[in-house]
Design an enzyme around this catalytic site. Structure first.
Site, PDB file in Angstrom:
ATOM      1  N   ARG A   1      50.043  59.840  27.871  1.00 50.84           N
ATOM      2  CA  ARG A   1      51.339  60.077  28.539  1.00 50.84           C
ATOM      3  C   ARG A   1      52.543  59.794  27.524  1.00 50.84           C
ATOM      4  O   ARG A   1      52.700  58.882  26.945  1.00 50.84           O
ATOM      5  CB  ARG A   1      51.489  59.196  29.856  1.00 50.84           C
TER       6      ARG A   1
ATOM      7  N   HIS B   1      48.802  64.971  28.196  1.00 52.57           N
ATOM      8  CA  HIS B   1      47.861  65.550  27.357  1.00 52.57           C
ATOM      9  C   HIS B   1      48.426  66.871  26.845  1.00 52.57           C
ATOM     10  O   HIS B   1      48.003  67.950  26.836  1.00 52.57           O
ATOM     11  CB  HIS B   1      46.621  66.044  28.062  1.00 52.57           C
TER      12      HIS B   1
ATOM     13  N   HIS C   1      38.220  64.573  25.137  1.00 50.69           N
ATOM     14  CA  HIS C   1      38.205  63.885  26.358  1.00 50.69           C
ATOM     15  C   HIS C   1      36.913  64.311  27.248  1.00 50.69           C
ATOM     16  O   HIS C   1      36.990  64.540  28.415  1.00 50.69           O
ATOM     17  CB  HIS C   1      39.453  64.524  27.127  1.00 50.69           C
TER      18      HIS C   1
ATOM     19  N   ASP D   1      42.041  53.028  34.067  1.00 49.31           N
ATOM     20  CA  ASP D   1      42.902  54.048  33.573  1.00 49.31           C
ATOM     21  C   ASP D   1      43.732  53.638  32.599  1.00 49.31           C
ATOM     22  O   ASP D   1      44.969  53.824  32.981  1.00 49.31           O
ATOM     23  CB  ASP D   1      43.496  55.176  34.485  1.00 49.31           C
TER      24      ASP D   1
ATOM     25  N   GLU E   1      38.638  57.337  25.225  1.00 50.84           N
ATOM     26  CA  GLU E   1      39.683  58.369  24.360  1.00 50.84           C
ATOM     27  C   GLU E   1      40.417  57.493  23.274  1.00 50.84           C
ATOM     28  O   GLU E   1      41.163  56.813  23.629  1.00 50.84           O
ATOM     29  CB  GLU E   1      40.577  58.781  25.091  1.00 50.84           C
TER      30      GLU E   1
END
Ligand code: BGC
Length: 335
Positions: free
Chosen positions: A76, A101, A176, A249, A315
């Site tokens: 982000r 992304h 991803h 996350d 990631e």
């Protein structure tokens, strides 16, 4: 041949194999990993990467970046804005108030050019290229990116990203792939045991933008320094950070800066199948996403739906929102 884009552009698939029964399929749409077959402890192969059977699935707006190369900027950027050399740039907003992304038409939704396919004595590789024009998705500079996937005889899949630019810009490329070591579509990954060798993570606000702080993992659900089941602490309702992401996350601080030589950044063991995934990277951050937004509306190649926690993504990248975070270093690429 992996199908055609709505405008007629062909999408190709390249299959890499080694003689130990590992197979990786890469498609030119989004330079994506479409399938990864590896044997379990009894030698039975299964596809351990979430994805779709055909191009149609990937073209749907609800594709959650399955297997994709994400860019220009993985993760982000707050309000989709950043300032570079005195100019302020605005990117598409596609995740609450933020840009995620690379924007609405990121590298994951572009058809990459197949440059080379090589079959060596102990490896197979494919190299792809995407040229993103100056101003693409609001980013300055024409960026030429290459992604090279190499499968070797030690069951290692190397992913090498390179980029050059015609003007100063920002870059953060990552892969991803969503993994389920018991096999895609087999259910939840919460029993798989994860280790992340990081003492700190970067806490976020309610829109998943880092506050700029570095927080110790000790005593929190984010402590994976000793291997533990992904699901062990995932329902800890005392953690505001877990509530924001509906699960994991968030970005772990492997080191404050990138390093020259890739080192271990995560290890996942699946007691059911006996499969082990080790991830090495030279990047400072590792974003771990536990598939929280999978909601049972997508169907994988074997015909099973993907529900919350049906796969996880690891990631490696620079820290989220680095261009707006003075303490996070730099994501700038100059010509
Ligand atoms: C993000 C998640 C997002 C997912 C799929 C991850 O990298 O951190 O918030 O839902 O990608 O879009």
């Amino acid at each position: 041949d992996f199908g055609k884009m709505p405008d007629g552009t062909e999408v190709q698939a390249v299959t890499l194999r080694n003689d130990r029964g590992v197979m990786v399929r890469v498609i030119t749409y989004g330079a994506r990993v479409q399938e990864v077959v590896t044997p379990d402890r009894n030698g039975h192969g299964a596809d351990i990467a979430l994805g779709f059977a055909s191009l149609q699935g990937y073209l749907g707006r609800s594709d959650p970046y399955f297997g994709a190369t994400v860019g220009r900027f993985a993760n982000r950027i707050a309000r989709g804005r950043f300032t570079l050399d005195g100019h302020t740039y605005q990117l598409p907003i596609n995740d609450g108030p933020n840009s995620l992304h690379g924007g609405t038409m990121g590298f994951d939704r572009r058809v990459w050019t197949l440059l080379t396919v090589k079959q060596g004595p102990s490896f197979a590789s494919v190299r792809l290229r995407y040229v993103s024009p100056d101003g693409d998705q609001g980013y300055p500079g024409a960026l030429t990116a290459t992604a090279t996937y190499t499968l070797d005889d030690h069951d290692r899949l190397h992913i090498d990203y390179r980029a050059t630019t015609t003007a100063p810009t920002i870059v953060n490329l990552s892969n991803h792939t969503y993994w389920n070591l018991s096999g895609e579509g087999s259910g939840s990954v919460t029993h798989e045991r994860l280790m992340i060798p990081a003492a700190e993570f970067t806490p976020v606000d309610a829109t998943l933008i880092p506050t700029g702080a570095f927080s110790p993992v000790a005593g929190t659900p984010f402590d994976f320094r000793q291997p533990k089941a992904i699901g062990r602490d995932i329902r800890d309702g005392r953690s505001q950070q877990l509530l924001f992401g509906r699960g994991y996350d968030i970005n772990w601080v492997i080191s404050r800066h990138a390093v020259a030589v890739p080192r271990l950044v995560a290890r996942v063991v699946d007691p059911r199948s006996g499969r082990v995934l080790e991830l090495a990277s030279n990047q400072p951050g590792l974003h771990f996403y536990s598939g929280n937004f999978l909601d049972g509306s997508l169907v994988g190649p074997a015909g099973h739906t993907y529900r919350q926690g049906g796969g996880f993504a690891l990631e490696p990248q620079v820290f989220p929102d680095t261009p707006n975070q003075p303490a996070f270093g730099s994501a700038i690429l100059r010509p």
